[in-house]
Design a protein around this motif. Structure first.
Motif, short mmCIF file in Angstrom:
data_model
loop_
_atom_site.label_atom_id
_atom_site.label_comp_id
_atom_site.label_asym_id
_atom_site.label_seq_id
_atom_site.Cartn_x
_atom_site.Cartn_y
_atom_site.Cartn_z
N VAL A 81 -1.66 -0.10 1.27
CA VAL A 81 -1.57 1.62 1.30
C VAL A 81 -0.78 1.87 2.57
N LEU A 82 -1.33 1.16 3.49
CA LEU A 82 -0.78 1.79 5.10
C LEU A 82 0.73 1.53 4.92
N GLY A 83 1.04 0.27 4.56
CA GLY A 83 2.52 -0.05 4.38
C GLY A 83 3.19 1.15 3.49
N LEU A 84 3.00 1.45 2.49
CA LEU A 84 3.48 2.21 1.66
C LEU A 84 3.34 3.70 2.29
N GLY A 85 2.32 4.17 3.00
CA GLY A 85 2.45 5.25 3.61
C GLY A 85 3.42 5.59 4.80
N ILE A 86 3.68 4.29 5.61
CA ILE A 86 4.50 4.42 6.68
C ILE A 86 6.02 4.63 6.12
N GLY A 87 6.34 3.81 5.14
CA GLY A 87 7.46 3.78 4.53
C GLY A 87 7.91 5.07 3.88
N LEU A 88 6.87 5.94 3.19
CA LEU A 88 7.19 7.17 2.96
C LEU A 88 7.37 8.17 3.98
N LEU A 90 8.73 7.32 6.95
CA LEU A 90 9.97 7.31 7.53
C LEU A 90 11.04 7.96 6.54
N SER A 91 10.91 7.84 5.43
CA SER A 91 11.98 8.21 4.44
C SER A 91 12.04 9.48 4.38
N ALA A 92 10.70 10.26 4.63
CA ALA A 92 10.85 11.80 4.64
C ALA A 92 11.32 12.21 5.83
N PHE A 93 11.04 11.64 6.98
CA PHE A 93 11.77 11.96 8.23
C PHE A 93 13.33 11.82 8.14
#
Length: 351
Positions: A81-88, A90-93
């Motif tokens: 879950v933490l990895g998915l949150g970091i990926g989302l 970075l994608s949003a920024f």
């Protein structure tokens, strides 16, 4: 009950968000259908989880290997879950350079202002590398004024002081007008008392008046030319929708064939105050659904979105990919208007 609450059934903020978006874009039946599908899908998932827990309870009791590694499952799931949150994040920024606003503003079509049509002199026509000289004796001033019946009409006045010439004689007046980039053609929109509207064309000298678009069940106006005169966009508000909201959408118009089609796939997607960049590669418009200025690339590049509060139309630079716009400073105690310049190359604005 625990699965229902954790899954979002009671309460369900996602369903409320979907419904608000559907209301903003005037697609309430589609929003209700999405909520039903969303709720049904979530219910089936929760039922499947419950059945799997009941049927798999005996298997877990008999398998020591699963019980041995079960203590590490919370750590593994938290890492995922933490990895998915970091990926989302970075994608949003990387995809959204500026955050959007939240308060919608419903505004009427862009008001028209007076326009000066310069007439090129003989010397300027012979010299292609020199800009045309402004001749006040040959130039004309286009403007809207009321006729004897108090309806707005299109007039042309000579800068030499001659009497103005009335170009239009519409029974209910005109809504607005726009001059083509080559200063040879004028487009104006009309609205009748029956609710019908249309877009007309007239030459710069007032001759050749003809209809280019007949909007029987919609109010059409706010026409915008592209720099190369190959594209034309207008604002449209259909009356046959199940709502009384004055939301305008953007449509293309082909002057050669008379074909018209929505700019976006969803023809009810709201937008107004469209404008082209100097090179015609960018299209900007004001989105009342999220109170932003949207900059759409006609060449397939990444778009831009900036918060916007004043509702006044933007103005592109004639030399580069930047534009000016009026905005309101909402951080102060009183809303203070500010003139800002947004640069597409840097994705930043300055006051």
């Amino acid at each position: 009950m625990a699965l229902g609450i954790s899954g979002g059934l009671v309460p369900c903020p996602d369903a409320i968000a979907i419904l608000l978006v559907a209301v903003a874009v005037n697609r309430i039946p589609l929003g209700m259908l999405l909520i039903v599908a969303f709720s049904l899908g979530l219910a089936l998932v929760l039922i499947g989880i419950g059945i799997a827990m009941v049927q798999g309870f005996r298997l877990l009791q008999r398998n020591d290997l699963i019980n041995r590694f079960s203590i590490y499952s919370p750590i593994a799931s938290s890492v995922v879950v933490l990895g998915l949150g970091i990926g989302l994040t970075l994608s949003a920024f990387s995809t959204v350079p500026v955050s959007a606003g939240t308060t919608p503003i419903v505004t009427s079509p862009t008001p028209q202002i007076a326009a000066i049509i310069p007439t090129p002199t003989v010397e300027s026509m012979l010299t292609q590398t020199v800009a045309p000289n402004f001749n006040p004796d040959q130039a004309k001033l286009l403007y809207m004024a009321q006729d004897a019946g108090n309806f707005n009409q299109l007039f042309a006045a000579s800068m030499s002081g001659a009497n103005p010439i009335q170009y239009t004689h519409e029974a209910t007046g005109i809504l607005g007008y726009v001059v083509s980039p080559d200063n040879q053609t004028i487009l104006y929109s009309t609205l009748k008392s029956t609710g019908e509207s249309s877009i007309w064309m007239v030459n710069r000298d007032g001759t050749g008046q003809r209809m280019v678009l007949d909007c029987l069940t919609a109010q059409c106006g706010g026409v915008v030319w592209s720099p190369d005169e190959q594209k034309l966009i207008y604002e449209r508000n259909d009356y046959n929708q199940s709502t009384n909201l004055g939301l305008y959408s953007l449509w293309w118009l082909d002057l050669k064939t008379g074909e018209t089609r929505p700019v976006f796939r969803d023809q009810s997607f709201p937008g107004f105050a469209a404008a082209f960049s100097a090179d015609g590669k960018w299209l900007s418009y004001i989105s009342p659904s999220n109170n932003t200025i949207q900059i759409f690339s006609l060449a397939g590049e990444q778009g831009h979105s900036i918060p916007y509060w004043s509702g006044m139309p933007e103005k592109w630079s004639p030399v580069d990919d930047s534009f000016l716009y009026w905005d309101l400073d909402t951080t102060a105690q009183q809303a203070v208007p500010q003139l800002k310049r947004y640069d597409l190359a840097t994705g930043k604005y300055m006051i």
